[in-house]
Write a protein that holds these residues in place. Structure first.
Motif, PDB file in Angstrom:
ATOM      1  N   THR A  97       0.828  -1.205   0.000  1.00  0.00           N
ATOM      2  CA  THR A  97       0.000   0.000   0.000  1.00  0.00           C
ATOM      3  C   THR A  97       0.861   1.254   0.000  1.00  0.00           C
ATOM      4  O   THR A  97       0.492   2.254  -0.612  1.00  0.00           O
ATOM      5  N   VAL A 102      -1.595   4.164  -0.892  1.00  0.00           N
ATOM      6  CA  VAL A 102      -2.838   3.816  -0.214  1.00  0.00           C
ATOM      7  C   VAL A 102      -2.561   3.789   1.287  1.00  0.00           C
ATOM      8  O   VAL A 102      -1.523   3.293   1.722  1.00  0.00           O
ATOM      9  N   ARG A 103      -3.483   4.321   2.079  1.00  0.00           N
ATOM     10  CA  ARG A 103      -3.299   4.355   3.541  1.00  0.00           C
ATOM     11  C   ARG A 103      -4.064   3.231   4.212  1.00  0.00           C
ATOM     12  O   ARG A 103      -5.228   2.982   3.880  1.00  0.00           O
ATOM     13  N   TYR A 139      -8.952  -4.086   1.885  1.00  0.00           N
ATOM     14  CA  TYR A 139     -10.054  -3.348   2.509  1.00  0.00           C
ATOM     15  C   TYR A 139     -10.060  -3.662   3.989  1.00  0.00           C
ATOM     16  O   TYR A 139      -9.919  -4.843   4.331  1.00  0.00           O
ATOM     17  N   PRO A 140     -10.186  -2.693   4.869  1.00  0.00           N
ATOM     18  CA  PRO A 140     -10.423  -1.270   4.653  1.00  0.00           C
ATOM     19  C   PRO A 140      -9.121  -0.538   4.341  1.00  0.00           C
ATOM     20  O   PRO A 140      -8.029  -0.987   4.698  1.00  0.00           O
ATOM     21  N   CYS A 141      -9.282   0.615   3.700  1.00  0.00           N
ATOM     22  CA  CYS A 141      -8.140   1.472   3.384  1.00  0.00           C
ATOM     23  C   CYS A 141      -8.656   2.820   2.903  1.00  0.00           C
ATOM     24  O   CYS A 141      -9.863   3.025   2.757  1.00  0.00           O
ATOM     25  N   TYR A 142      -7.722   3.717   2.678  1.00  0.00           N
ATOM     26  CA  TYR A 142      -8.013   4.997   2.039  1.00  0.00           C
ATOM     27  C   TYR A 142      -7.262   5.033   0.712  1.00  0.00           C
ATOM     28  O   TYR A 142      -6.045   4.851   0.685  1.00  0.00           O
ATOM     29  N   ASP A 144      -6.681   7.591  -2.456  1.00  0.00           N
ATOM     30  CA  ASP A 144      -6.873   8.972  -2.911  1.00  0.00           C
ATOM     31  C   ASP A 144      -7.826   9.732  -1.998  1.00  0.00           C
ATOM     32  O   ASP A 144      -8.690  10.487  -2.445  1.00  0.00           O
ATOM     33  N   GLY A 145      -7.701   9.493  -0.689  1.00  0.00           N
ATOM     34  CA  GLY A 145      -8.512  10.179   0.303  1.00  0.00           C
ATOM     35  C   GLY A 145      -9.899   9.601   0.508  1.00  0.00           C
ATOM     36  O   GLY A 145     -10.623  10.032   1.393  1.00  0.00           O
ATOM     37  N   ALA A 146     -10.288   8.622  -0.314  1.00  0.00           N
ATOM     38  CA  ALA A 146     -11.620   8.016  -0.193  1.00  0.00           C
ATOM     39  C   ALA A 146     -11.543   6.766   0.673  1.00  0.00           C
ATOM     40  O   ALA A 146     -10.698   5.897   0.455  1.00  0.00           O
ATOM     41  N   TYR A 147     -12.435   6.683   1.645  1.00  0.00           N
ATOM     42  CA  TYR A 147     -12.511   5.529   2.533  1.00  0.00           C
ATOM     43  C   TYR A 147     -13.211   4.371   1.826  1.00  0.00           C
ATOM     44  O   TYR A 147     -14.287   4.541   1.265  1.00  0.00           O
ATOM     45  N   ASP A 149     -14.438   0.508   2.656  1.00  0.00           N
ATOM     46  CA  ASP A 149     -14.553  -0.530   3.679  1.00  0.00           C
ATOM     47  C   ASP A 149     -14.702  -1.904   3.021  1.00  0.00           C
ATOM     48  O   ASP A 149     -14.703  -2.021   1.789  1.00  0.00           O
TER      49      ASP A 149
END
Length: 167
Positions: A97, A102-103, A139-142, A144-147, A149
């Motif tokens: 990630t 990806v966060r 999943y889960p992750c962020y 491009d700033g989008a959460y 789940d």
């Protein structure tokens, strides 16, 4: 769908006796899904875990290779000790990630301890997708700033195969 079955809110078909009916998947046979579940969670989290596991079982019935693994709430490792499967999975998730931007925080929490070890806290549930041995979805992750789940991942598997958010 016959009179003896119904869909739950996630699109999984369940017969009245609780049997799982296949949910379609657009992913190719080269993709596998692993659901990681945290041990000993509160009842509300257990219900969510059960729901996600039921949806995954429906994909398994449709031909997707799946597995379910467990991890503890947290792991503390030391540099001289062999890491657990959970810590190894975290290291792999973080490496892939990180390359993709990806966060995975705050779902996973990793902190260094004074003795040189680290403590990793794990989410109640995590869905990992692999293609030919490479991590291609998490999943889960962020992104491009989008959460995103786990339900987003399961919905993407059902809809069009766009679940591989790390490609």
């Amino acid at each position: 769908m016959g009179m003896d079955s119904g869909a739950d809110e996630g699109g999984v078909l369940l017969s009245r006796d609780g049997a799982v009916e296949p949910e379609s998947t657009a992913l190719s046979g080269a993709v596998s899904a692993t659901l990681w579940l945290r041990e000993r969670v509160p009842e509300v989290a257990q219900q969510r875990q059960d729901h996600v596991e039921t949806r995954l079982a429906a994909f398994r019935a449709a031909g997707l290779e799946t597995s379910v693994r467990t991890w503890p709430a947290c792991v503390t490792d030391r540099p001289d000790e062999e890491q657990s499967a959970a810590a190894e999975a975290f290291d792999r998730f973080r490496a892939v990630t990180g390359i993709r931007g990806v966060r995975v925080d705050p779902f996973f929490e990793c902190r260094s301890n004074e003795d040189g070890s680290r403590t990793i806290r794990f989410p109640a549930a995590c869905l990992a997708l692999e293609r030919d041995g490479n991590l291609t979805g998490l999943y889960p992750c962020y992104v491009d700033g989008a959460y995103l789940d786990i339900e987003d991942g399961l919905d993407a598997i059902a809809a069009d195969g766009g679940a591989e958010n790390l490609r």
